[in-house]
Design an enzyme around this catalytic site. Structure first.
Site, short mmCIF file in Angstrom:
data_model
loop_
_atom_site.label_atom_id
_atom_site.label_comp_id
_atom_site.label_asym_id
_atom_site.label_seq_id
_atom_site.Cartn_x
_atom_site.Cartn_y
_atom_site.Cartn_z
N ASP A 485 -11.24 26.56 1.32
CA ASP A 485 -10.83 25.85 2.52
C ASP A 485 -9.36 26.18 2.78
O ASP A 485 -8.49 25.81 1.99
CB ASP A 485 -11.04 24.35 2.32
CG ASP A 485 -10.78 23.54 3.58
OD1 ASP A 485 -10.11 24.06 4.50
OD2 ASP A 485 -11.21 22.37 3.63
N HIS A 486 -9.11 26.86 3.87
CA HIS A 486 -7.75 27.31 4.15
C HIS A 486 -6.81 26.15 4.48
O HIS A 486 -5.58 26.35 4.56
CB HIS A 486 -7.74 28.33 5.30
CG HIS A 486 -6.92 29.54 5.01
ND1 HIS A 486 -5.64 29.48 4.51
CD2 HIS A 486 -7.20 30.87 5.17
CE1 HIS A 486 -5.15 30.70 4.37
NE2 HIS A 486 -6.09 31.58 4.75
N ARG A 487 -7.34 24.97 4.66
CA ARG A 487 -6.46 23.82 4.91
C ARG A 487 -5.76 23.34 3.65
O ARG A 487 -4.68 22.75 3.71
CB ARG A 487 -7.28 22.66 5.50
CG ARG A 487 -7.89 22.94 6.86
CD ARG A 487 -8.81 21.81 7.29
NE ARG A 487 -9.94 21.65 6.37
CZ ARG A 487 -10.88 20.70 6.50
NH1 ARG A 487 -10.81 19.84 7.51
NH2 ARG A 487 -11.88 20.63 5.65
N CYS A 489 -4.93 25.26 0.91
CA CYS A 489 -4.03 26.23 0.29
C CYS A 489 -4.01 27.50 1.12
O CYS A 489 -4.83 27.69 2.02
CB CYS A 489 -4.45 26.53 -1.14
SG CYS A 489 -6.00 27.45 -1.27
#
Length: 515
Positions: A485-487, A489
């Protein structure tokens, strides 16, 4: 005085709202004991045997095998106590007139039980066996039913339809002669006709939602049917006869239409009359999205909708890891122990990597707009079963060694194969390990198991050309992929996690630093 107590589908926990009846464990007329399993249901999480909190004689079952029931709908009724009388925990549905055979309407105040005590107290039922039910809650109002009206027919809506006191055949199947002067015996030798009533603007006399759904599926106008049940109540048999009659009419109309469309000079047996276009195309198969398949569909769709995921991957030389595993399993004497699987070693590597990169052991609270870093690692692993894909969870994996993780994976895998995993064993994961190499593939970009933040994918381990110590050699190579999940890291954290995992695969001694 006996009581008929209604047992409803309990809340099975984990936010489940419905369950599908897989197998009934009791029949009508069977004697059941308190807490005896009476039905096996399948939820979106697992197969569960549901125990009944009452002891007595089963008087009715609601729903056939394969029926999906919402939580709180009736499962069965149990007669508790002596057989002189009978009570039920809900009002008895009547026809459109609201009464039958002198019984009071369901909304009448006189329908309540004269006693204010709960049914549980009088029956000595069990405790709270599952979430949301038990015998501690006060009983609902009960209607006392005369002994001559104990013949009851269950419907899917949970209502109890009272039939005639003495009848050799169901009311809906009784033949009715519609032609004056024709005896009933002659009329009954043919299929029972479907009575068609004038279209009415008033309420349709239907109690069961199953009957309404069946009529909708086959485009049957219930307002045109005359019910054969009490007070004109439309039964399923009435709708079934209407469906059969419509199919027969359509079948009789099709050859006539084909004959009219055929060329004048063509004979009935000519090839032109038997063209492929004249035959009906096979209908597409429709498979309901429910149970495990429906839960997987909902969860994956939500993951794709909410999580901005990204994937990175790397090839790793697993030759040393396979050698270490072989040495572990070949050990004898005091150092011997249970066999350790490759998945168990990879799981232990994951817990070590999550200790270094805790950002990936987290979840996102979208309402509060916060990243929640979780204190413990509950490691899920994907398992393919006959019922579909499930993800059992190894609790507190960060406190276990490879041997302990392997034993727990083996135990949960066996439960998954037999369909006996509980909802608690399928929820609460914080990170998932997906070994798709068992399907003979090298790589994948898996969908994150919502609401987790990452998933590690492992491809097959197979011999490949590899430069080892400056020379070309055949080594055991595996592809590792991390979807995150790019949110929570950036790519640097995800890449650092994956590189650490690959280093441990290539040089298992790296793990000694954290042991």
């Amino acid at each position: 005085m006996a009581q008929v107590l209604e047992f409803k589908l309990p809340d099975l926990g984990e936010g489940l709202t419905e369950a599908e009846i897989v197998r009934w464990l009791v029949e009508v007329g069977d004697v059941v004991a308190i807490d005896q399993p009476v039905v096996e249901v399948e939820t979106a999480k697992a197969m569960v045997e549901v125990p009944c909190p009452y002891g007595g004689v089963v008087t009715a079952r609601f729903g056939e095998e394969g029926t999906e029931l919402p939580v709180g709908s009736p499962l069965l009724t149990v007669a508790v106590g002596a057989p002189e009388g009978l009570e039920t925990s809900g009002p008895v549905p009547t026809g459109p007139s609201g009464a039958r055979n002198g019984s009071a309407p369901s909304g009448s105040a006189s329908a309540s039980s004269p006693s204010g005590s709960s049914a549980t107290e009088s029956s000595g039922g069990s405790g709270n066996v599952l979430v949301g039910y038990g015998t501690g809650a006060p009983a609902a109002r009960r209607r006392r039913i005369r002994p001559d009206r104990l013949d009851r027919t269950p419907t899917l809506s949970g209502a109890l339809t009272v039939e005639a006191p003495v009848s050799e055949a169901p009311v809906s199947e009784a033949p009715v002669s519609e032609t004056p002067g024709v005896p009933v015996s002659e009329a009954s030798s043919t299929a029972a006709p479907v009575s068609v009533a004038p279209v009415s603007d008033g309420p349709v006399p239907v109690v069961s939602p199953l009957v309404r759904r069946l009529a909708r599926q086959h485009d049957i106008d219930l307002r045109r049917l005359t019910g054969s049940g009490p007070d004109g109540l439309i039964l399923r048999a009435d709708v079934d006869r209407a469906i059969r009659r419509a199919e027969e009419t359509e079948a009789a109309r099709t050859p006539t239409a084909q004959a009219a469309a055929a060329p004048t000079g063509a004979s009935p047996a000519s090839p032109a009359a038997a063209s492929p276009a004249a035959s009906a195309a096979p209908a597409a198969e429709r498979i309901p999205l429910r149970g495990v398949r429906g839960a997987v569909a909902d969860k994956l769709s939500r993951s794709r909708t909410e999580i901005p995921d990204a994937t990175c991957w790397v090839d790793a030389d697993a030759t040393e890891l396979m050698a270490v595993r072989a040495a572990m399993n070949a050990a004898t004497g005091p150092s011997a122990g249970p066999k350790v699987s490759v998945l168990a070693l990879l799981a232990r590597i994951c817990t070590a990597a999550l200790a270094r990169f805790p950002e990936l052991n987290s979840t996102v609270d979208t309402e509060a707009r916060e990243i929640v870093r979780l204190p413990g690692v509950h490691l899920g692993f994907a398992a393919q079963t006959e019922r579909g894909l499930v993800v059992p969870v190894v609790r507190d994996a960060h406190t276990r060694n490879a041997e302990s993780i392997g034993a727990e994976i083996a135990r949960l895998t066996e439960l998954a194969r037999t369909g006996k995993l509980s909802p608690a064993q399928l929820t609460g994961g914080t990170f998932t390990l997906n070994n798709y190499g068992v399907f003979g593939v090298d790589g994948s970009t898996p969908i994150i198991n919502h609401p987790e933040a990452a998933m590690l994918g492992v491809g097959r381990i197979m011999p490949k050309p590899w430069v080892h110590q400056g020379e070309l050699a055949v080594r055991q190579v595996v592809q590792l992929s991390l979807t995150f999940d790019h949110r929570v890291c950036d790519g640097g954290t995800a890449g650092g996690f994956l590189r650490y995992v690959a280093d441990c695969v290539e040089q298992p001694a790296v793990l000694l630093r954290t042991l």
